[in-house]
Design an enzyme around this catalytic site. Structure first.
Site: not given
Ligand code: G3H
Length: 266
Positions: A16-18, A110, A184, A224, A245-246
């Site tokens: 998920n690149w957000k 989010e 995150g 994470s 995510g990150g």
């Molecule tokens: O969609 C992914 C999640 O919000 C996890 O994000 P993260 O891997 O940056 O903690």
């Protein structure tokens, strides 16, 4: 190479690149990731890889995946509850389906926090996705305050029960357990915590959609996830993959997560 999750479910590693990577950066990223993974398990289908770019990148990424025959699935990060009409700023599931998107994330924390999307909207979005043949990736998870007050499972279980209202037993869905405190933060859940909640979520799928659905539906862990901890999650019988995510924005790190089987020893 064998899948390591229970029930013969193909593991899914989803990035998920957000709100990161514009369409030019997306092209460079996907090409580099594909090149880095040339010898990896996703090439033989034993691990499914999916990327979730921002809406403005989707057409470009779709064209690249098609042209270079890159075996990544494509997903969107959200969709409208509506199919078409005077809804400024919204994106319809119909449009995403036309761009060969397979997945759509729904109910990410989010969206719940910054866009005030409650369980009713989440359930409507799940229906919208299914109307257009998209696979909803239904995100559920507790905040740190929920964890303290109710324990880990109560809130995600309640969220999933509501999201699955009216979903047919044969629907193709994915569930992602994402404890909000782990997103995150660098503080992932322990594999045992993830397993316990994912097992409870699978029970909910069984109660709402039946035993077959519980057996075939993939339940992911997110929060994470890194190359250093992915293998420990994937050893758990009810964790079928990760929503990343990150770490999904770093080619080498995401590639190492996709190659987790090297560390699991299967
Ligand atoms: O969609 C992914 C999640 O919000 C996890 O994000 P993260 O891997 O940056 O903690």
């Amino acid at each position: 190479m064998a899948a390591v999750t229970g029930g013969g479910r193909t593991p899914l590693i989803a990035g998920n690149w957000k709100m990161n990577l514009d369409h030019l950066q997306a092209v460079a990223f996907v090409q580099k990731l594909h090149w880095t993974l040339k010898d990896a398990a996703h090439e033989d289908g034993s691990v499914e890889v999916a990327v979730f770019p921002p809406f403005t990148d989707i057409r470009t990424v779709q064209t690249l995946l098609d042209a270079d025959k890159i075996p990544f699935a494509l997903g969107a990060q959200d969709l409208s509850t509506k199919d078409a009409g005077a809804y400024t700023g919204e994106v319809s599931g119909a449009f995403l389906a036309k761009l060969s998107a397979r997945y759509v994330i729904i109910g990410h924390s989010e969206r719940r926090e910054y866009h005030h999307e409650g369980d009713e909207i989440v359930a409507e979005k799940v229906q919208a996705a299914l109307r257009h043949g998209l696979v909803p990736v239904i995100c559920v998870g507790e905040t740190a305050a929920d964890l303290e007050e109710f324990g880990a499972a109560a809130v995600p279980v309640g969220q999933l029960e509501k999201a699955l209202d009216g979903v047919p037993a044969d629907a193709d869905i994915v569930v992602a357990y994402e404890p909000v405190w782990a997103i995150g933060s660098g503080q992932a859940a322990t594999p045992q915590q993830a397993q316990d909640v994912c097992a409870k979520l699978r029970e909910v799928i069984g109660q709402k959609l039946g035993a077959d659905a519980a057996e075939r539906t993939r339940v992911l862990y997110g929060g994470s996830v890194k190359s250093g901890n992915i293998a420990s999650f994937m050893r758990e019988p009810d964790v079928d993959g990760a929503l990343v995510g990150g770490a999904s924005l770093l080619v080498d790190e995401f590639a190492a997560i996709i190659r987790y089987q090297k560390h699991v020893g299967v």
